[in-house]
Design an enzyme around this catalytic site. Sequence first.
Site, PDB file in Angstrom:
ATOM      1  CG  LEU A  70      -1.129   7.840 -10.762  1.00 32.83           C
ATOM      2  CD1 LEU A  70      -0.037   6.801 -10.948  1.00 32.83           C
ATOM      3  CD2 LEU A  70      -2.488   7.236 -11.086  1.00 32.83           C
ATOM      4  CB  CYS A  77       5.007   9.401  -8.238  1.00 31.48           C
ATOM      5  SG  CYS A  77       4.744   9.510  -6.460  1.00 31.48           S
ATOM      6  CG  HIS A  78       4.327   8.626 -12.380  1.00 32.84           C
ATOM      7  ND1 HIS A  78       3.505   8.534 -11.276  1.00 32.84           N
ATOM      8  CD2 HIS A  78       4.588   7.352 -12.777  1.00 32.84           C
ATOM      9  CE1 HIS A  78       3.269   7.250 -11.017  1.00 32.84           C
ATOM     10  NE2 HIS A  78       3.909   6.517 -11.902  1.00 32.84           N
ATOM     11  N   GLY A  79       7.294  12.469 -12.299  1.00 31.02           N
ATOM     12  CA  GLY A  79       7.972  13.607 -12.899  1.00 31.02           C
ATOM     13  C   GLY A  79       7.124  14.811 -13.274  1.00 31.02           C
TER      14      GLY A  79
END
Length: 198
Positions: free
Chosen positions: A128, A156-158
């Site tokens: 992203l 953010c999301h690993g």
Amino acid sequence: MSDQQVDQAKRTWLIASSCAGAIGGAAVAVPFVSTFAPSERAKAAGAAVEVEIGALQPGEKLTVEWRGKPVWIVRRTPEQLAELSKLDGQLADPNSDRKAYPTPEYAKNAARSIKPEYLVVVGICSHLGCSPSDKFQAGPQPSLPDDWTGGFLCPCHGSTFDLAGRVFKNKPAPDNLEVPPHMYLSDTKLLIGEDKKA
């Protein structure tokens, strides 16, 4: 006495008007000449960036801006390079075959670089658009596996990336970090944005 009288007032006026004309000409010429330099807009659109890397020590990272994006230059240690070949089975795209961010031919190798010692990647996660954090230290750490060998973690999301910018399997990021066009102008000078001599 001379037959030719010197008109001091006229001489002063001529000198003053000549100086004023020269200053005016220079004032007009400076902006005109400066239009030949690339504008900030042109630089942001993709003008190449020269980077001096001579002071970069093994294990260190330098960040520069190119096209409004952070570009990371990491000087890897011999130990970090040795770990790269052991990770292929854990990576989503170990050979950089995916086409979302085409990897230049000169970086389609285990180190993803022209010179194995130096990694040059755009520091933006392919998920992203977040910017991953440096996690160069090997070993267990929060949000990382116990057998971590060093690389990058996108908080953010690993998503995790190795020290060649390759994404690990089963992570939100679909692709490896982008390798921008680049080439070496000398042993200590890198040009990001062009790769004519790569």
